[in-house]
Motif scaffolding. Structure first.
Motif, PDB file in Angstrom:
ATOM      1  N   ARG A  62     -53.175  59.393  12.791  1.00 43.68           N
ATOM      2  CA  ARG A  62     -54.084  60.476  13.201  1.00 43.68           C
ATOM      3  C   ARG A  62     -54.672  60.204  14.586  1.00 43.68           C
ATOM      4  NH1 ARG A  62     -56.622  64.419  10.456  1.00 43.68           N
ATOM      5  NH2 ARG A  62     -55.875  63.599   8.478  1.00 43.68           N
ATOM      6  N   ASN A  63     -55.085  58.963  14.826  1.00 43.56           N
ATOM      7  CA  ASN A  63     -55.660  58.612  16.147  1.00 43.56           C
ATOM      8  C   ASN A  63     -54.625  58.769  17.250  1.00 43.56           C
ATOM      9  OD1 ASN A  63     -58.120  58.045  14.962  1.00 43.56           O
ATOM     10  ND2 ASN A  63     -57.660  55.864  14.694  1.00 43.56           N
ATOM     11  N   THR A  64     -53.367  58.364  16.938  1.00 41.46           N
ATOM     12  CA  THR A  64     -52.303  58.486  17.949  1.00 41.46           C
ATOM     13  C   THR A  64     -52.069  59.944  18.329  1.00 41.46           C
ATOM     14  OG1 THR A  64     -51.227  56.490  17.089  1.00 41.46           O
ATOM     15  CG2 THR A  64     -49.906  57.973  18.465  1.00 41.46           C
ATOM     16  N   VAL A  65     -52.054  60.805  17.298  1.00 42.68           N
ATOM     17  CA  VAL A  65     -51.856  62.243  17.546  1.00 42.68           C
ATOM     18  C   VAL A  65     -52.976  62.798  18.407  1.00 42.68           C
ATOM     19  CG1 VAL A  65     -51.792  64.497  16.448  1.00 42.68           C
ATOM     20  CG2 VAL A  65     -50.444  62.609  15.499  1.00 42.68           C
ATOM     21  N   ILE A  66     -54.202  62.412  18.102  1.00 42.53           N
ATOM     22  CA  ILE A  66     -55.353  62.919  18.882  1.00 42.53           C
ATOM     23  C   ILE A  66     -55.244  62.479  20.332  1.00 42.53           C
ATOM     24  CG2 ILE A  66     -57.848  62.746  19.146  1.00 42.53           C
ATOM     25  CD1 ILE A  66     -58.034  62.562  16.073  1.00 42.53           C
ATOM     26  N   GLN A  67     -54.868  61.190  20.564  1.00 45.44           N
ATOM     27  CA  GLN A  67     -54.729  60.707  21.934  1.00 45.44           C
ATOM     28  C   GLN A  67     -53.632  61.453  22.682  1.00 45.44           C
ATOM     29  OE1 GLN A  67     -54.089  56.507  21.731  1.00 45.44           O
ATOM     30  NE2 GLN A  67     -56.166  56.043  20.982  1.00 45.44           N
ATOM     31  N   LEU A  68     -52.507  61.694  21.999  1.00 46.23           N
ATOM     32  CA  LEU A  68     -51.427  62.429  22.654  1.00 46.23           C
ATOM     33  C   LEU A  68     -51.853  63.855  23.005  1.00 46.23           C
ATOM     34  CD1 LEU A  68     -48.340  61.281  20.543  1.00 46.23           C
ATOM     35  CD2 LEU A  68     -48.852  60.698  22.902  1.00 46.23           C
ATOM     36  N   ARG A  69     -52.609  64.415  22.096  1.00 47.26           N
ATOM     37  CA  ARG A  69     -53.069  65.778  22.348  1.00 47.26           C
ATOM     38  C   ARG A  69     -53.984  65.840  23.582  1.00 47.26           C
ATOM     39  NH1 ARG A  69     -55.591  69.517  17.528  1.00 47.26           N
ATOM     40  NH2 ARG A  69     -55.397  71.544  18.585  1.00 47.26           N
ATOM     41  N   GLU A  70     -54.868  64.892  23.681  1.00 47.80           N
ATOM     42  CA  GLU A  70     -55.766  64.854  24.853  1.00 47.80           C
ATOM     43  C   GLU A  70     -54.962  64.627  26.132  1.00 47.80           C
ATOM     44  OE1 GLU A  70     -58.578  61.840  24.001  1.00 47.80           O
ATOM     45  OE2 GLU A  70     -59.732  63.040  22.544  1.00 47.80           O
TER      46      GLU A  70
END
Length: 435
Positions: A62-70
């Motif tokens: 989940r954290n990886t996805v959020i970072q990629l999104r940003e």
């Protein structure tokens, strides 16, 4: 420029739930699948494999996805900014090209007109302005490279195609600017050369005109000899006059002779006057109004038995000596009168001004039009002694010519003002024609 999007969604699939042990049984596997931008990236939860809470693997994903999104959002903003920069560079280049065409059409105009749009009017300033523009573009490229470095550091992906396009575009623009600078330098050199050529051509033309004017003046004043000329004073004004450049020394006697031609009435006026500081009437010959001709010495007056107002040339001579103030008056070689006690024992003062045609109220000026001489005058000569009657007669009948030893009648010694003129004259031939 084509838009790029590289978002990735990591989806996990659960196996049998057993950890990989010594028996070689496979554990959990992860599959990476490309999804379009804007898709909901939240991970579905397999409720069958979840007993309570969230596993560490799910939390990490989940954290990886959020970072990629940003990161994707930041890259999108960067791309939009870079697109604006490219549009601005294209606009700048178009303006430069338009200015170049405008400059070419107005190339023959001078620097006082703006032929480069918003560029400076002087080619030197234009070159400096283009240099500043190039430096500004280089600074923008450095900023873009720094943004790329920050994006790479944060784990994002900078589009290499955009960077290469910007570099190529900037290289092309720099090449065009350098070419324009070279053209401006060449135009500047040509303008300087044309200006120098025009200035030289103008100077040559002016020199030719001055030479021609000098030749015409010489031809107009080309007297057969320096004394063969006359001064004409055709109007009774206070501004037409002649001036003798030489002054007088201190004298205890003098003889003044001249040729006169006048028909003015009443009175011919003042053929000449000599004034010194403190005494404007040091020597004056005047015929004013209905009075006879008069001679003044140191403002003392005597009347002369002369009559020259018949419109013919007449030769007159006047002698004076300080001893007893003795004087003589000659007309056409004949002595018509003598007298004495005219300013006796008074020496003629030096350093004054001799004026032809006007009576002086101050030295060299303040003339009165009613006292102005009207007519023509020639061969004004002055000696610092009393001439013999035979010498005066010889000059009057044109059998001899004697230039004055104090004031000789030569062209270089006489200047005219206010419309008075000098013209060629052979006095003896003209006198014979009158008779």
């Amino acid at each position: 420029m084509r838009a790029l999007f590289v978002p990735l969604l990591l989806i996990y699939a659960s196996g049998s739930g057993r950890a990989a042990g010594a028996s070689g049984t496979k554990g959990t596997r992860f599959v990476c699948t490309a999804v379009p931008a804007g898709t909901d990236l939240s991970c579905p939860v397999d409720t069958s494999s979840r007993v309570q809470g969230t596993s560490p693997q799910e939390e990490e994903l989940r954290n990886t996805v959020i970072q990629l999104r940003e990161t994707i959002l930041q890259q999108k903003e960067t791309i939009v900014s870079q697109q604006g920069t490219i549009k601005e560079l294209n606009s700048k280049l178009a303006r430069c090209e338009a200015d170049a065409r405008s400059r070419g059409s107005a190339r023959r105009k001078d620097y006082s007109k703006n032929t480069m749009g918003d560029l400076p009017r002087d080619p030197t300033e234009t070159v400096q302005q283009l240099g500043k523009t190039m430096q500004s573009l280089k600074d923008r490229l450095e900023n873009l490279e720094q943004q790329q470095l920050r994006a790479n550091t944060s784990g994002g992906m900078f589009p290499n195609e955009l960077r290469d396009l910007l570099k190529r575009r900037l290289t092309d623009l720099e090449s065009q600017l350098l070419t324009r600078v070279a053209e401006l330098e060449e135009e500047k050199s040509q303008l300087y050369s044309e200006t120098a050529t025009h200035r030289q051509r103008t100077e040559n033309t002016l020199s030719s005109l001055l030479e021609r004017i000098t030749e015409l003046e010489k031809s107009n004043n080309a007297f057969k000899s320096p004394e063969d000329f006359k001064v004409s004073l055709p109007l009774r004004t206070n501004y037409l006059y002649g001036r003798i450049k030489k002054s007088l020394p201190e004298m205890y006697a003098f003889t003044v002779c001249m040729w006169l031609k006048s028909s003015a009435s009443p009175g011919i006026g003042t053929p000449f006057s000599y004034g010194v500081p403190g005494q404007a009437n040091e020597i004056v010959l005047i015929e004013w109004g209905n009075s006879p001709m008069e001679l003044l010495v140191n403002d003392k007056v005597t009347q002369l038995p002369l009559s020259v107002s018949d419109g013919r040339w007449h030769h007159i001579c006047i002698t004076w000596t300080t001893r007893d103030g003795f004087w003589e008056a000659y007309q056409d070689g004949e002595r018509l009168g003598t007298g004495e006690n005219l300013a006796p024992w008074h020496p003629i003062k030096p350093g004054g001004v001799i004026i032809l045609g006007q009576e002086q109220d101050i030295v060299g000026g303040r003339f009165d039009a009613t006292q102005a001489f009207v007519g023509e005058l020639s061969h004004f000569n002055m000696w610092d002694r009393v001439l013999r009657p035979v010498d005066i007669s010889a000059m009057a009948n044109c059998s001899a010519y004697m230039p004055g030893n104090v004031v000789p009648w030569v062209d270089a010694n006489v200047e005219v003002f206010g419309g008075a003129t000098k013209a060629a004259l052979e006095i003896c031939e003209d006198r014979l024609f009158d008779s």
